[in-house]
Motif scaffolding. Structure first.
Motif, PDB file in Angstrom:
ATOM      1  N   CYS A   1       0.839  -1.194   0.000  1.00 60.33           N
ATOM      2  CA  CYS A   1       0.000   0.000   0.000  1.00 60.33           C
ATOM      3  C   CYS A   1       0.879   1.250   0.000  1.00 60.33           C
ATOM      4  O   CYS A   1       1.746   1.397   0.870  1.00 60.33           O
ATOM      5  CB  CYS A   1      -0.892  -0.020   1.243  1.00 60.33           C
TER       6      CYS A   1
ATOM      7  N   LYS B   1       0.006   4.107   0.845  1.00 56.88           N
ATOM      8  CA  LYS B   1      -0.389   4.971   1.957  1.00 56.88           C
ATOM      9  C   LYS B   1       0.239   4.518   3.276  1.00 56.88           C
ATOM     10  O   LYS B   1       0.800   5.317   4.000  1.00 56.88           O
ATOM     11  CB  LYS B   1      -1.909   4.995   2.079  1.00 56.88           C
ATOM     12  N   CYS B   2       0.140   3.200   3.597  1.00 60.89           N
ATOM     13  CA  CYS B   2       0.634   2.730   4.899  1.00 60.89           C
ATOM     14  C   CYS B   2       1.773   1.716   4.806  1.00 60.89           C
ATOM     15  O   CYS B   2       2.395   1.388   5.798  1.00 60.89           O
ATOM     16  CB  CYS B   2      -0.511   2.128   5.715  1.00 60.89           C
TER      17      CYS B   2
ATOM     18  N   SER C   1       1.529  -1.521   4.002  1.00 66.43           N
ATOM     19  CA  SER C   1       1.108  -2.891   4.273  1.00 66.43           C
ATOM     20  C   SER C   1       1.185  -3.751   3.012  1.00 66.43           C
ATOM     21  O   SER C   1       0.965  -3.272   1.901  1.00 66.43           O
ATOM     22  CB  SER C   1      -0.331  -2.895   4.803  1.00 66.43           C
TER      23      SER C   1
ATOM     24  N   CYS D   1      -6.537  -1.997   0.623  1.00 65.86           N
ATOM     25  CA  CYS D   1      -5.585  -2.342   1.675  1.00 65.86           C
ATOM     26  C   CYS D   1      -6.368  -2.837   2.888  1.00 65.86           C
ATOM     27  O   CYS D   1      -7.324  -2.184   3.322  1.00 65.86           O
ATOM     28  CB  CYS D   1      -4.746  -1.123   2.044  1.00 65.86           C
TER      29      CYS D   1
ATOM     30  N   ASP E   1      -5.216  -3.138   5.977  1.00 65.17           N
ATOM     31  CA  ASP E   1      -4.861  -2.427   7.200  1.00 65.17           C
ATOM     32  C   ASP E   1      -5.415  -1.005   7.282  1.00 65.17           C
ATOM     33  O   ASP E   1      -5.923  -0.596   8.318  1.00 65.17           O
ATOM     34  CB  ASP E   1      -3.346  -2.397   7.379  1.00 65.17           C
ATOM     35  N   CYS E   2      -5.359  -0.230   6.195  1.00 64.64           N
ATOM     36  CA  CYS E   2      -5.805   1.174   6.264  1.00 64.64           C
ATOM     37  C   CYS E   2      -7.058   1.457   5.431  1.00 64.64           C
ATOM     38  O   CYS E   2      -7.538   2.588   5.408  1.00 64.64           O
ATOM     39  CB  CYS E   2      -4.683   2.115   5.858  1.00 64.64           C
ATOM     40  N   SER E   3      -7.564   0.462   4.704  1.00 65.77           N
ATOM     41  CA  SER E   3      -8.789   0.564   3.884  1.00 65.77           C
ATOM     42  C   SER E   3      -8.646   1.474   2.661  1.00 65.77           C
ATOM     43  O   SER E   3      -9.639   1.859   2.063  1.00 65.77           O
ATOM     44  CB  SER E   3      -9.990   1.024   4.718  1.00 65.77           C
ATOM     45  N   GLN E   4      -7.403   1.825   2.297  1.00 64.33           N
ATOM     46  CA  GLN E   4      -7.199   2.623   1.083  1.00 64.33           C
ATOM     47  C   GLN E   4      -7.616   1.798  -0.125  1.00 64.33           C
ATOM     48  O   GLN E   4      -7.290   0.622  -0.223  1.00 64.33           O
ATOM     49  CB  GLN E   4      -5.735   3.040   0.938  1.00 64.33           C
TER      50      GLN E   4
END
Length: 74
Positions: free
Chosen positions: A14, A16-17, A19, A59, A61-64
């Motif tokens: 991801c 963004k995070c 993961s 994702c 973990d962060c739902s992106q």
């Protein structure tokens, strides 16, 4: 409303995070054998409606959400 990131292919991690848990989002009417996929956390049911511009990946973990650039669902 969440911003859907555009990618050229399924991301390995991801952006963004960071993961590595990236799930495929599947759209359309669930078939009987789909219940076995519900146990797999890397497959997400996106719903019955299929339309252009919907995300292809998410994702865990962060739902992106991610949309594959130039790839259509319909």
């Amino acid at each position: 409303m969440k911003k859907i990131l555009s990618v050229t292919q399924k991301p390995i991690s991801c952006p963004k995070c960071g993961s590595y848990k990236i799930a495929d989002i599947i759209y359309g009417e669930p078939l009987p054998y789909y219940k076995s996929y519900n146990d797999n956390p890397l497959i997400i049911n996106g719903g019955c409606m299929i339309a252009d511009g919907l995300p292809h990946y998410q994702c865990i973990d962060c739902s992106q959400e991610f949309n594959e650039y130039g790839k259509s669902l319909i």
